[in-house]
Design a protein around this motif. Structure first.
Motif, mmCIF file in Angstrom:
data_model
loop_
_atom_site.group_PDB
_atom_site.id
_atom_site.type_symbol
_atom_site.label_atom_id
_atom_site.label_comp_id
_atom_site.label_asym_id
_atom_site.label_seq_id
_atom_site.Cartn_x
_atom_site.Cartn_y
_atom_site.Cartn_z
ATOM 1 N N ALA A 239 -38.448 55.844 -62.975
ATOM 2 C CA ALA A 239 -39.007 56.159 -64.301
ATOM 3 C C ALA A 239 -39.166 54.887 -65.127
ATOM 4 N N ALA A 240 -38.183 53.981 -65.044
ATOM 5 C CA ALA A 240 -38.241 52.735 -65.824
ATOM 6 C C ALA A 240 -39.406 51.861 -65.378
ATOM 7 N N ARG A 241 -39.675 51.822 -64.081
ATOM 8 C CA ARG A 241 -40.825 51.049 -63.595
ATOM 9 C C ARG A 241 -42.116 51.619 -64.154
ATOM 10 N N GLY A 242 -42.216 52.942 -64.190
ATOM 11 C CA GLY A 242 -43.422 53.579 -64.738
ATOM 12 C C GLY A 242 -43.632 53.198 -66.201
ATOM 13 N N ILE A 243 -42.552 53.263 -66.980
ATOM 14 C CA ILE A 243 -42.666 52.913 -68.402
ATOM 15 C C ILE A 243 -43.022 51.433 -68.541
ATOM 16 N N SER A 244 -42.334 50.576 -67.764
ATOM 17 C CA SER A 244 -42.583 49.130 -67.844
ATOM 18 C C SER A 244 -44.035 48.812 -67.524
ATOM 19 N N ARG A 245 -44.562 49.436 -66.486
ATOM 20 C CA ARG A 245 -45.959 49.182 -66.119
ATOM 21 C C ARG A 245 -46.882 49.638 -67.240
ATOM 22 N N ALA A 246 -46.601 50.826 -67.804
ATOM 23 C CA ALA A 246 -47.431 51.346 -68.893
ATOM 24 C C ALA A 246 -47.348 50.447 -70.131
ATOM 25 N N LEU A 247 -46.251 49.700 -70.271
ATOM 26 C CA LEU A 247 -46.098 48.788 -71.411
ATOM 27 C C LEU A 247 -46.679 47.409 -71.112
ATOM 28 N N GLY A 248 -47.231 47.241 -69.906
ATOM 29 C CA GLY A 248 -47.890 45.979 -69.599
ATOM 30 C C GLY A 248 -46.996 44.942 -68.949
ATOM 31 N N ALA A 249 -45.844 45.351 -68.420
ATOM 32 C CA ALA A 249 -45.000 44.400 -67.686
ATOM 33 C C ALA A 249 -45.784 43.945 -66.460
ATOM 34 N N ASP A 250 -45.766 42.618 -66.220
ATOM 35 C CA ASP A 250 -46.619 42.053 -65.181
ATOM 36 C C ASP A 250 -46.155 42.499 -63.792
ATOM 37 N N ARG A 251 -44.860 42.572 -63.645
ATOM 38 C CA ARG A 251 -44.306 42.795 -62.316
ATOM 39 C C ARG A 251 -43.036 43.606 -62.550
ATOM 40 N N PRO A 252 -43.217 44.917 -62.717
ATOM 41 C CA PRO A 252 -42.031 45.731 -63.044
ATOM 42 C C PRO A 252 -40.933 45.483 -62.043
ATOM 43 N N ARG A 253 -39.726 45.273 -62.570
ATOM 44 C CA ARG A 253 -38.595 45.059 -61.686
ATOM 45 C C ARG A 253 -37.845 46.373 -61.496
ATOM 46 N N GLY A 254 -36.904 46.378 -60.624
ATOM 47 C CA GLY A 254 -36.087 47.565 -60.450
ATOM 48 C C GLY A 254 -36.125 48.084 -59.035
ATOM 49 N N THR A 255 -35.765 47.256 -58.066
ATOM 50 C CA THR A 255 -35.636 47.746 -56.704
ATOM 51 C C THR A 255 -34.266 48.417 -56.583
ATOM 52 N N VAL A 256 -34.151 49.291 -55.623
ATOM 53 C CA VAL A 256 -32.853 49.896 -55.353
ATOM 54 C C VAL A 256 -32.295 49.239 -54.091
ATOM 55 N N ARG A 257 -31.277 48.446 -54.289
ATOM 56 C CA ARG A 257 -30.694 47.751 -53.125
ATOM 57 C C ARG A 257 -29.518 48.560 -52.602
ATOM 58 N N ARG A 258 -29.306 48.404 -51.322
ATOM 59 C CA ARG A 258 -28.138 49.065 -50.722
ATOM 60 C C ARG A 258 -26.932 48.161 -50.883
ATOM 61 N N LEU A 259 -26.490 48.050 -52.095
ATOM 62 C CA LEU A 259 -25.351 47.191 -52.396
ATOM 63 C C LEU A 259 -24.105 48.041 -52.466
ATOM 64 N N PRO A 260 -22.955 47.424 -52.255
ATOM 65 C CA PRO A 260 -21.745 48.159 -52.624
ATOM 66 C C PRO A 260 -21.839 48.456 -54.120
ATOM 67 N N LEU A 261 -21.436 49.623 -54.538
ATOM 68 C CA LEU A 261 -21.490 49.961 -55.954
ATOM 69 C C LEU A 261 -20.590 48.996 -56.714
ATOM 70 N N PRO A 262 -21.014 48.572 -57.891
ATOM 71 C CA PRO A 262 -20.228 47.584 -58.626
ATOM 72 C C PRO A 262 -18.880 48.171 -59.028
ATOM 73 N N SER A 263 -17.917 47.300 -59.078
ATOM 74 C CA SER A 263 -16.561 47.739 -59.424
ATOM 75 C C SER A 263 -16.436 47.800 -60.941
ATOM 76 N N LEU A 264 -17.083 48.793 -61.510
ATOM 77 C CA LEU A 264 -17.059 48.932 -62.962
ATOM 78 C C LEU A 264 -15.755 49.601 -63.385
ATOM 79 N N PRO A 265 -15.421 49.489 -64.645
ATOM 80 C CA PRO A 265 -14.130 50.020 -65.113
ATOM 81 C C PRO A 265 -14.019 51.517 -64.849
#
Lengths: 265, 265
Positions: A239-265
């Motif tokens: 959804a964020a890529r769609g909004i970014s593109r509609a707002l004129g972002a040149d190269r919408p970012r936001g890939t989904v990487r298969r990373l270990p989930l961050p160790s957030l609090p």
């Protein structure tokens, strides 16, 4: 210059009066307004008269004062916020339909996230956000995403402050917060359980505009323990890529990487 | 009182300055603003300084002035319009998903319909409505619905005026307009092809609030000749009932009767 005896400009008094009305107190009597804003009754009366003449305030059927429809019209018509909201709304609806959770769109405004849109899910997590409401930038997932992409001087200023501990999970240590911001930039999202409301988790991703500057954060709020990041994050990023593109972002970012989930609090 | 030499109040000048910004001119230089509002440059400069201090105006990256985010926040937070929009939005989305046409929500404001929400359908009919935009009450289906349910004195005043003929189909004759308003009350909706834009048809139904007063009109805009009233009107009435009930209408109205379709222009 129409300054009052205390030296504040008349425009400042107008702003103070308009600021007195919010979701919880959307109408009040003249004397209640005068007390609330700390402006003498006679001055409040005079200013309110002019504001009513201009339809920036109006009188409800019970005689109480409330914000005028013309104020909403003037503020909405040529506003960047209305434009952002309008571009983002279809994508917010899609996201909301897919994840079936509270969905918000927020922008960085001073030390706060200002929420410009909110779609609610009945019977879901506690949601303390309101349209045109605020949360402290370091106490919500949207704020952390916006801070993670803010200029270094904005980050440094925020990290130098003493922070409020809203819950056990609120990150108040500067070094830990800096590490968290770096992690958010790396993985492309923030997932913070219970940092302001113990039983809810916020998950947020950045929205880019032309020049690939981060202009807003897209967020969902889910019951704690029910995060399902492997489903929620891809939906958010899409959804964020769609909004970014509609707002004129040149190269919408936001890939989904298969990373270990961050160790957030 | 801070009045100018011409006697208008400072609040009135503030409103004039904010009013200068709209969808088509959302930012401008100080001198362009001064010319547009007809206030001398020095006075405009002074007022703009105060408005920027209060963040009701802000400077864009190119130095031009635009509406400040705080203005949007103040106007949205305690506003009846925000409340109405927020209650209505889920129902508008449902309607929009079902009919796949432009969908709007409008309120009566003076002689105009003020549009408080609009969901657009790509590749559908011409749509001249804008969020926080206006159309004359006698030139759109929402306006006719709102006028049909307005107090008699409001109707009489409107009917006594000379009306603008926007297209061949605009109803300018008072007797014909009065008959049309009666018909709209009877059938519970307005369907007016081409009264302001020749190639589009507006279809609208009333929304009731507590006390069963009409507070807004729900509308779809379809390509002319593609009205499909037998499908569109029930969808509109169903969504309108949902909004009315959510607004506290005691007994939401809006049955779909098997009536001959009204002989609208």
């Amino acid at each position: 210059m129409a300054n009052s005896k205390t030296g504040d400009s008349l425009v400042s008094r107008v702003a103070t009066i308009l600021d007195a009305f919010d979701t919880h107190r959307s109408s009040m009597t003249l004397s209640a307004l005068s007390r609330r804003v700390g402006i003498p009754l006679a001055s409040t009366h005079r200013l309110v008269g002019q504001l009513v003449d201009e339809r920036l305030l109006e009188r409800a059927d019970n005689g109480e004062l409330r914000l005028g429809r013309r104020l909403w019209e003037l503020a909405s018509r040529g506003s960047q916020t209305t434009d952002l909201r309008q571009v983002a709304l279809p994508f917010l609806e899609d996201l909301h339909a897919v994840v079936q959770q509270h969905t918000t769109l927020g922008v960085l405004d001073g030390d706060d996230v200002l929420y410009v849109e909110r779609l609610t899910a009945h019977g879901s997590a506690v949601n303390i956000t309101q349209i045109a409401g605020r949360l402290p930038v370091d106490a919500c997932s949207s704020g952390l995403v916006l801070l993670a992409h803010a200029p270094a001087e904005v980050q440094d200023e925020m990290l130098a402050r003493t922070r409020v501990r809203y819950t056990h999970e609120t990150v108040t240590d500067a070094a830990e917060l800096r590490r968290l911001l770096a992690e958010i930039r790396t993985v492309g999202y923030a997932c913070v359980p219970g940092i302001i409301v113990a039983e809810a988790t916020g998950i947020a991703v950045p929205i880019f505009e032309s020049g690939n500057r981060v202009i807003a954060a897209l967020n969902v709020i889910v019951p704690r323990g029910d995060e399902d990041l492997h489903a929620t994050v891809p939906a958010l990023k899409t959804a964020a890529r769609g909004i970014s593109r509609a707002l004129g972002a040149d190269r919408p970012r936001g890939t989904v990487r298969r990373l270990p989930l961050p160790s957030l609090p």
